[in-house]
Design an enzyme around this catalytic site. Structure first.
Site, PDB file in Angstrom:
ATOM      1  N   ASP A   1     -12.165 -41.799  -3.773  1.00 44.29           N
ATOM      2  CA  ASP A   1     -13.366 -41.747  -4.635  1.00 44.29           C
ATOM      3  C   ASP A   1     -13.511 -43.094  -5.347  1.00 44.29           C
ATOM      4  OD1 ASP A   1     -15.610 -40.751  -6.027  1.00 44.29           O
ATOM      5  OD2 ASP A   1     -14.402 -39.971  -7.659  1.00 44.29           O
ATOM      6  N   SER A   2     -14.670 -43.275  -5.972  1.00 47.03           N
ATOM      7  CA  SER A   2     -14.882 -44.481  -6.776  1.00 47.03           C
ATOM      8  C   SER A   2     -14.045 -44.434  -8.050  1.00 47.03           C
ATOM      9  CB  SER A   2     -16.352 -44.572  -7.175  1.00 47.03           C
ATOM     10  OG  SER A   2     -16.699 -43.404  -7.905  1.00 47.03           O
TER      11      SER A   2
ATOM     12  N   CYS B   1     -16.285 -37.897  -2.756  1.00 47.09           N
ATOM     13  CA  CYS B   1     -17.357 -38.524  -3.533  1.00 47.09           C
ATOM     14  C   CYS B   1     -18.672 -38.167  -2.853  1.00 47.09           C
ATOM     15  CB  CYS B   1     -17.140 -40.041  -3.520  1.00 47.09           C
ATOM     16  SG  CYS B   1     -18.506 -40.978  -4.220  1.00 47.09           S
ATOM     17  N   ASN B   2     -19.545 -37.507  -3.580  1.00 43.44           N
ATOM     18  CA  ASN B   2     -20.841 -37.123  -2.993  1.00 43.44           C
ATOM     19  C   ASN B   2     -21.684 -38.359  -2.678  1.00 43.44           C
ATOM     20  OD1 ASN B   2     -21.319 -33.933  -3.488  1.00 43.44           O
ATOM     21  ND2 ASN B   2     -20.049 -34.803  -5.086  1.00 43.44           N
ATOM     22  N   THR B   3     -21.666 -39.325  -3.602  1.00 44.88           N
ATOM     23  CA  THR B   3     -22.505 -40.520  -3.454  1.00 44.88           C
ATOM     24  C   THR B   3     -22.152 -41.264  -2.165  1.00 44.88           C
ATOM     25  OG1 THR B   3     -22.325 -40.662  -5.855  1.00 44.88           O
ATOM     26  CG2 THR B   3     -23.383 -42.506  -4.741  1.00 44.88           C
TER      27      THR B   3
ATOM     28  N   GLU C   1     -14.736 -40.290 -16.880  1.00 49.31           N
ATOM     29  CA  GLU C   1     -13.656 -41.290 -16.808  1.00 49.31           C
ATOM     30  C   GLU C   1     -12.937 -41.386 -18.155  1.00 49.31           C
ATOM     31  OE1 GLU C   1     -12.541 -43.578 -14.352  1.00 49.31           O
ATOM     32  OE2 GLU C   1     -13.740 -42.537 -12.863  1.00 49.31           O
TER      33      GLU C   1
ATOM     34  N   CYS D   1     -21.502 -34.212  -8.215  1.00 52.64           N
ATOM     35  CA  CYS D   1     -20.696 -35.434  -8.336  1.00 52.64           C
ATOM     36  C   CYS D   1     -19.300 -34.928  -8.674  1.00 52.64           C
ATOM     37  CB  CYS D   1     -21.235 -36.316  -9.454  1.00 52.64           C
ATOM     38  SG  CYS D   1     -20.102 -37.650  -9.904  1.00 52.64           S
ATOM     39  N   THR D   2     -18.299 -35.447  -7.977  1.00 50.23           N
ATOM     40  CA  THR D   2     -16.950 -34.898  -8.156  1.00 50.23           C
ATOM     41  C   THR D   2     -16.370 -35.219  -9.534  1.00 50.23           C
ATOM     42  OG1 THR D   2     -16.073 -36.864  -7.043  1.00 50.23           O
ATOM     43  CG2 THR D   2     -16.419 -34.888  -5.702  1.00 50.23           C
ATOM     44  N   HIS D   3     -17.001 -36.121 -10.261  1.00 51.16           N
ATOM     45  CA  HIS D   3     -16.564 -36.380 -11.643  1.00 51.16           C
ATOM     46  C   HIS D   3     -16.911 -35.209 -12.572  1.00 51.16           C
ATOM     47  CE1 HIS D   3     -15.979 -40.573 -10.522  1.00 51.16           C
ATOM     48  NE2 HIS D   3     -15.527 -40.836 -11.738  1.00 51.16           N
TER      49      HIS D   3
END
Ligand code: DGL
Length: 265
Positions: free
Chosen positions: A9-10, A73-75, A151, A183-185
């Site tokens: 992921d980012s 990560c969806n994006t 984050e 969004c996985t966040h």
């Protein structure tokens, strides 16, 4: 001895997916790749996102001899999967926003997708909605601020519920009864989002579905047996001290810069 599963992921969002996969496949070993140098992905140009992800993930997957890659990560999943599958011979699993189950679940046929600005504007997302939620009114909400709040939380910071409520104001102004955390966040902020929207709104994410997909692709899947290990946490930039502390609590003992610092000009 299993080959490791590479989760990418980012940022810290993929940890929400990793925890679902680990719950289902505790006997496997995992490596996490975190592209924090380029976070947030929702703001990146499409070509930059594709070339960067393909290069990073392909290289590390080969280096660690991964059994499978999860693009948590969806994006990134809305763009990079075809190019990545051309480079790798192992299975590559992406994350799809839970539009289909949301449309099934909604009583009022009004649902929402809360995701990054990138995911919101993709053709991929539009097609998903046409295919699975054509009988629903679908509201789209894009936010990178929420990504950064998640984050902060995982790095040990406190969440300003007032700021969160302000960010979610557009959601509160609708009558939707199911909100997709695309969004996985965002599962990292589930309790706070739920507190803000109230029990009228059901929150859905794709973590468990991804875990089931991973298990189905691995014949020797490791659902039982000894607890596997978190083999390494690869990052493309320095980590904040708070995040290092959280990662060590989670069990990541080895933090590695990737690509190696000697190669960074
Ligand atoms: N966690 C990511 C997602 O699922 C990306 C967040 C970001 O980098 O903007 O979309």
């Amino acid at each position: 001895m299993f080959r490791p599963i590479l989760v990418f992921d980012s940022g810290i969002g993929g940890l929400s997916v990793l925890s679902e996969i680990r719950a289902l496949l505790p006997g496997r070993d995992y490596v996490y790749l975190f592209d924090n140098a380029r976070l947030p992905y929702g703001e990146l140009a499409e070509q930059v996102l594709i070339s960067g992800c393909v290069e990073l993930v392909t290289r590390l997957a080969k280096q660690i001899d991964a059994a499978l890659v999860v693009i948590a990560c969806n994006t990134a999943s809305t763009l990079v999967l075809p190019a990545l599958r051309q480079q790798l011979t192992i299975p590559v699993v992406g994350v799809v926003p839970a539009i289909k189950p949301a449309a099934h679940l909604s009583q009022c046929h009004e649902i929402g997708l809360l995701a990054t600005p990138g995911t919101i504007k993709r053709d991929y997302t539009r097609r998903l909605i046409q295919q699975f939620a054509s009988d629903c009114q679908v509201h789209l909400f894009g936010s990178s601020e929420l990504v950064m709040l998640a984050e902060q939380k995982v790095a040990g910071g406190t969440i300003d519920q007032h700021a969160l409520t302000k960010l979610l104001q557009p959601v509160r102004q609708t009558a939707l009864d199911v909100l997709v955390l695309g969004c996985t966040h965002f599962p990292m902020l589930k309790a706070e989002i739920s507190q803000c929207l109230g029990s009228r709104v059901t929150l859905l994410d794709s973590g468990k579905a991804v875990a089931r997909r991973v298990a189905s692709l691995l014949a020797d899947n490791g659902t039982t047996g000894q607890m596997g290990t978190l083999n390494g946490f690869f990052t493309t930039s320095e980590l904040a001290a708070g995040l290092i502390a959280t990662l060590s609590t989670l069990g990541f003992s080895q933090l590695v810069h990737f690509p190696p610092k000697s190669e960074v000009v």
